[in-house]
Design a protein around this motif. Structure first.
Motif, PDB file in Angstrom:
ATOM      1  N   ALA A  59       0.835  -1.206   0.000  1.00 38.32           N
ATOM      2  CA  ALA A  59       0.000   0.000   0.000  1.00 38.32           C
ATOM      3  C   ALA A  59       0.868   1.254   0.000  1.00 38.32           C
ATOM      4  N   ILE A  60       1.981   1.202   0.719  1.00 37.80           N
ATOM      5  CA  ILE A  60       2.890   2.349   0.746  1.00 37.80           C
ATOM      6  C   ILE A  60       3.529   2.555  -0.623  1.00 37.80           C
ATOM      7  N   VAL A  61       3.936   1.470  -1.280  1.00 36.39           N
ATOM      8  CA  VAL A  61       4.505   1.581  -2.630  1.00 36.39           C
ATOM      9  C   VAL A  61       3.501   2.242  -3.564  1.00 36.39           C
ATOM     10  N   GLY A  62       2.238   1.812  -3.478  1.00 32.69           N
ATOM     11  CA  GLY A  62       1.202   2.418  -4.317  1.00 32.69           C
ATOM     12  C   GLY A  62       1.002   3.893  -4.013  1.00 32.69           C
ATOM     13  N   ALA A  63       1.012   4.246  -2.732  1.00 32.11           N
ATOM     14  CA  ALA A  63       0.829   5.647  -2.344  1.00 32.11           C
ATOM     15  C   ALA A  63       2.006   6.506  -2.803  1.00 32.11           C
ATOM     16  N   LEU A  64       3.210   5.960  -2.756  1.00 31.49           N
ATOM     17  CA  LEU A  64       4.370   6.725  -3.223  1.00 31.49           C
ATOM     18  C   LEU A  64       4.220   7.089  -4.690  1.00 31.49           C
ATOM     19  N   GLY A  65       3.753   6.130  -5.495  1.00 30.10           N
ATOM     20  CA  GLY A  65       3.526   6.418  -6.913  1.00 30.10           C
ATOM     21  C   GLY A  65       2.498   7.513  -7.114  1.00 30.10           C
ATOM     22  N   ARG A  66       1.429   7.477  -6.328  1.00 28.31           N
ATOM     23  CA  ARG A  66       0.395   8.520  -6.441  1.00 28.31           C
ATOM     24  C   ARG A  66       0.919   9.877  -5.992  1.00 28.31           C
ATOM     25  N   LEU A  67       1.920   9.887  -5.109  1.00 29.46           N
ATOM     26  CA  LEU A  67       2.523  11.140  -4.653  1.00 29.46           C
ATOM     27  C   LEU A  67       3.593  11.650  -5.598  1.00 29.46           C
ATOM     28  N   GLY A  68       3.831  10.897  -6.668  1.00 33.85           N
ATOM     29  CA  GLY A  68       4.826  11.313  -7.642  1.00 33.85           C
ATOM     30  C   GLY A  68       6.241  10.867  -7.300  1.00 33.85           C
ATOM     31  N   VAL A  69       6.387   9.993  -6.327  1.00 29.63           N
ATOM     32  CA  VAL A  69       7.711   9.464  -5.972  1.00 29.63           C
ATOM     33  C   VAL A  69       7.894   8.160  -6.732  1.00 29.63           C
ATOM     34  N   HIS A  70       8.893   8.117  -7.599  1.00 24.93           N
ATOM     35  CA  HIS A  70       9.126   6.934  -8.419  1.00 24.93           C
ATOM     36  C   HIS A  70      10.493   6.353  -8.093  1.00 24.93           C
ATOM     37  N   GLY A  71      10.659   5.087  -8.389  1.00 27.67           N
ATOM     38  CA  GLY A  71      11.932   4.433  -8.148  1.00 27.67           C
ATOM     39  C   GLY A  71      11.948   3.561  -6.914  1.00 27.67           C
ATOM     40  N   VAL A  72      10.877   3.580  -6.122  1.00 34.82           N
ATOM     41  CA  VAL A  72      10.782   2.693  -4.955  1.00 34.82           C
ATOM     42  C   VAL A  72       9.969   1.480  -5.400  1.00 34.82           C
ATOM     43  N   SER A  73      10.616   0.316  -5.445  1.00 30.86           N
ATOM     44  CA  SER A  73       9.938  -0.866  -5.970  1.00 30.86           C
ATOM     45  C   SER A  73       9.371  -1.771  -4.885  1.00 30.86           C
ATOM     46  N   ASP A  74       9.837  -1.615  -3.640  1.00 31.62           N
ATOM     47  CA  ASP A  74       9.326  -2.477  -2.577  1.00 31.62           C
ATOM     48  C   ASP A  74       9.482  -1.776  -1.239  1.00 31.62           C
ATOM     49  N   VAL A  75       8.531  -2.006  -0.354  1.00 35.96           N
ATOM     50  CA  VAL A  75       8.582  -1.512   1.025  1.00 35.96           C
ATOM     51  C   VAL A  75       8.190  -2.680   1.922  1.00 35.96           C
ATOM     52  N   ARG A  76       8.948  -2.896   2.970  1.00 38.32           N
ATOM     53  CA  ARG A  76       8.622  -3.911   3.971  1.00 38.32           C
ATOM     54  C   ARG A  76       8.414  -3.191   5.292  1.00 38.32           C
ATOM     55  N   GLN A  77       7.258  -3.342   5.887  1.00 37.67           N
ATOM     56  CA  GLN A  77       6.983  -2.708   7.174  1.00 37.67           C
ATOM     57  C   GLN A  77       7.462  -3.615   8.282  1.00 37.67           C
ATOM     58  N   GLY A  78       7.670  -3.043   9.442  1.00 40.84           N
ATOM     59  CA  GLY A  78       8.134  -3.841  10.561  1.00 40.84           C
ATOM     60  C   GLY A  78       7.889  -3.150  11.890  1.00 40.84           C
ATOM     61  N   LYS A  79       8.534  -3.664  12.916  1.00 39.57           N
ATOM     62  CA  LYS A  79       8.403  -3.122  14.265  1.00 39.57           C
ATOM     63  C   LYS A  79       9.799  -2.800  14.788  1.00 39.57           C
ATOM     64  N   HIS A  80       9.885  -1.768  15.591  1.00 38.11           N
ATOM     65  CA  HIS A  80      11.149  -1.308  16.164  1.00 38.11           C
ATOM     66  C   HIS A  80      10.965  -1.240  17.680  1.00 38.11           C
ATOM     67  N   PHE A  81      11.816  -1.940  18.408  1.00 37.15           N
ATOM     68  CA  PHE A  81      11.749  -1.950  19.863  1.00 37.15           C
ATOM     69  C   PHE A  81      13.055  -1.422  20.431  1.00 37.15           C
ATOM     70  N   GLU A  82      12.977  -0.595  21.454  1.00 39.66           N
ATOM     71  CA  GLU A  82      14.148  -0.124  22.176  1.00 39.66           C
ATOM     72  C   GLU A  82      14.012  -0.582  23.616  1.00 39.66           C
ATOM     73  N   LEU A  83      14.989  -1.352  24.080  1.00 42.01           N
ATOM     74  CA  LEU A  83      14.972  -1.900  25.435  1.00 42.01           C
ATOM     75  C   LEU A  83      16.136  -1.319  26.220  1.00 42.01           C
ATOM     76  N   GLU A  84      15.875  -0.904  27.446  1.00 39.51           N
ATOM     77  CA  GLU A  84      16.949  -0.521  28.375  1.00 39.51           C
ATOM     78  C   GLU A  84      17.214  -1.749  29.232  1.00 39.51           C
ATOM     79  N   VAL A  85      18.418  -2.278  29.144  1.00 40.37           N
ATOM     80  CA  VAL A  85      18.732  -3.529  29.846  1.00 40.37           C
ATOM     81  C   VAL A  85      19.976  -3.359  30.705  1.00 40.37           C
TER      82      VAL A  85
END
Length: 76
Positions: A21-47
């Protein structure tokens, strides 16, 4: 205390509808050249110093990520 970062992303063979969906939205925003986006999660732990790499891997593998469909990386 130390900061540990755990990033979790879907395995390459798992479909990522949000990323597509992000790749599709980038094209609609006129941003070209991005062929794939992988979403994920980011965790920061104080240990504490007593939390070793094996414990961090166990935390990521059992609590933060689903190892069937996700990969994770750990950075101290």
């Amino acid at each position: 205390m130390a900061r540990v970062v755990v990033d979790v992303v879907l395995k390459p063979e798992i479909l990522d509808p949000q990323g597509q969906a992000i790749v599709g939205a980038l094209g609609r925003l006129g941003v070209h050249g991005v062929s794939d986006v992988r979403q994920g999660k980011h965790f920061e732990l104080e240990v504490g110093d007593e939390v070793d790499d094996e414990a961090l891997a166990r935390i990521a593998d059992t609590l933060l990520a689903n190892p069937v469909i996700e990969n994770f990386t750990i950075r101290r």
